[in-house]
Design a protein around this motif. Sequence first.
Motif, short mmCIF file in Angstrom:
data_model
loop_
_atom_site.label_atom_id
_atom_site.label_comp_id
_atom_site.label_asym_id
_atom_site.label_seq_id
_atom_site.Cartn_x
_atom_site.Cartn_y
_atom_site.Cartn_z
N LYS A 18 0.86 -1.20 0.07
CA LYS A 18 0.12 -0.05 -0.06
C LYS A 18 1.01 1.13 0.06
O LYS A 18 1.87 1.38 0.75
N ARG A 19 0.37 2.23 -0.90
CA ARG A 19 1.25 3.20 -0.92
C ARG A 19 1.66 4.11 0.28
O ARG A 19 2.89 4.66 0.43
N ASP A 20 0.75 4.24 1.10
CA ASP A 20 1.06 5.00 2.30
C ASP A 20 1.21 4.24 3.45
O ASP A 20 1.21 4.60 4.80
N ASP A 21 1.46 2.97 3.25
CA ASP A 21 1.71 2.02 4.47
C ASP A 21 2.96 2.21 5.25
O ASP A 21 4.19 2.07 4.63
N PRO A 22 3.06 2.78 6.49
CA PRO A 22 4.38 3.05 7.15
C PRO A 22 5.17 1.95 7.45
O PRO A 22 6.22 2.02 7.39
N GLN A 23 4.43 0.56 7.31
CA GLN A 23 5.31 -0.44 7.57
C GLN A 23 6.39 -0.59 6.30
O GLN A 23 7.49 -0.98 6.34
N ARG A 24 5.78 -0.34 5.19
CA ARG A 24 6.54 -0.48 3.79
C ARG A 24 7.66 0.59 3.73
O ARG A 24 8.66 0.25 3.61
N GLN A 25 7.26 1.67 4.23
CA GLN A 25 8.25 2.72 4.27
C GLN A 25 9.35 2.35 5.17
O GLN A 25 10.62 2.73 4.87
N SER A 26 9.07 1.60 6.10
CA SER A 26 10.25 1.42 7.19
C SER A 26 11.37 0.49 6.70
O SER A 26 12.54 0.50 6.66
N TYR A 27 10.75 -0.58 5.85
CA TYR A 27 11.79 -1.29 5.16
C TYR A 27 12.71 -0.62 4.13
O TYR A 27 13.75 -0.94 3.93
N VAL A 28 11.95 0.27 3.48
CA VAL A 28 12.77 1.22 2.47
C VAL A 28 13.92 1.94 3.29
O VAL A 28 15.21 1.99 2.78
N LEU A 29 13.49 2.47 4.45
CA LEU A 29 14.41 3.11 5.28
C LEU A 29 15.62 2.26 6.01
O LEU A 29 16.78 2.50 5.63
N VAL A 30 15.35 1.21 6.15
CA VAL A 30 16.12 0.27 6.38
C VAL A 30 17.05 -0.18 5.40
O VAL A 30 18.44 -0.40 5.79
N TRP A 31 16.63 -0.49 4.04
CA TRP A 31 17.37 -0.88 3.05
C TRP A 31 18.42 0.34 2.81
O TRP A 31 19.64 0.07 2.73
#
Length: 285
Positions: free
Chosen positions: A245-258
């Motif tokens: 999902k575009r605004d999913d904060p969990q997804r964004q967390s993995y992008v930051l970790v990467w």
Amino acid sequence: MANPTVPKRQLGRALRELREAAVKSREDVAKALECSASKISRIENGHVGVRSTEFAALLDLYDVPLDQRKDLSALARETRKRRPRTTYGRSIPDWFRRFVSLEESASEIRTYNGELVPGLLQTEDYTRAVTEANPLHAPTDIERLVRARAARQARLVGDNPPRLWVVMSEGPLRLQVGGRDVMASQLEHIVEMAKLDHVTVQVAPFAAGAHASTGLNFTLLQFPDDIGVDVVYLEDLTSASYLDKRDDPQRQSYVLVWQHLTASALSPRDTIRLVNTVRRELRQN
């Protein structure tokens, strides 16, 4: 035959934009189609296709002009195409099939593994040893699973390959999967694959201590459909999760970790030096 995953995502995005332009909620559309709002969400996210009768109803509901309907209808037909069967398809669990389809459509694959060499870089002998070690795999499925992984890897050396960016812990380099000879060949394969322009390999060394993805394996998939939303794939023993999902904060967390992970890992050049060091140690011992 083309993989229908990208057309599904493209059509879903177009239908979402049409719905928003018509100022209708998913609940409004679900009521009109006599289905659930979650189904509308799955269609718009490209998870499922849309039946021809539902598609026609949506175009009418959104007052889509005739000139725009032609292109959308062609895209809808692409989503309904069936992929040819393979000899190994039945050996792949249902929860993993969606990932195989997404991976096949991805323009960029970024993956981290702390224990094993990631699948797209594995040799057949390494894959076989890993597969045989899992008691959940029936002996009759071993070779099918090995062929399935080899089929996924073939895209890396074919036309229009995806960008592959692999980060792994130092552990996979030193864990002797299949024995010394298998590991020596596996390490040599990593070096050869890393020479490809579209493949990047980095290692997070033991000496660096903890890093952003310590204890956590994941894969990020990006697609050539301009949606701009990575799919985060998380796998456990008998199931998998997809964050898309575009605004999913969990997804964004993995992008930051990467981002932090790649910044702290060895450079590609230093990574190959470490791989070659481990190869020499295997020969000496």
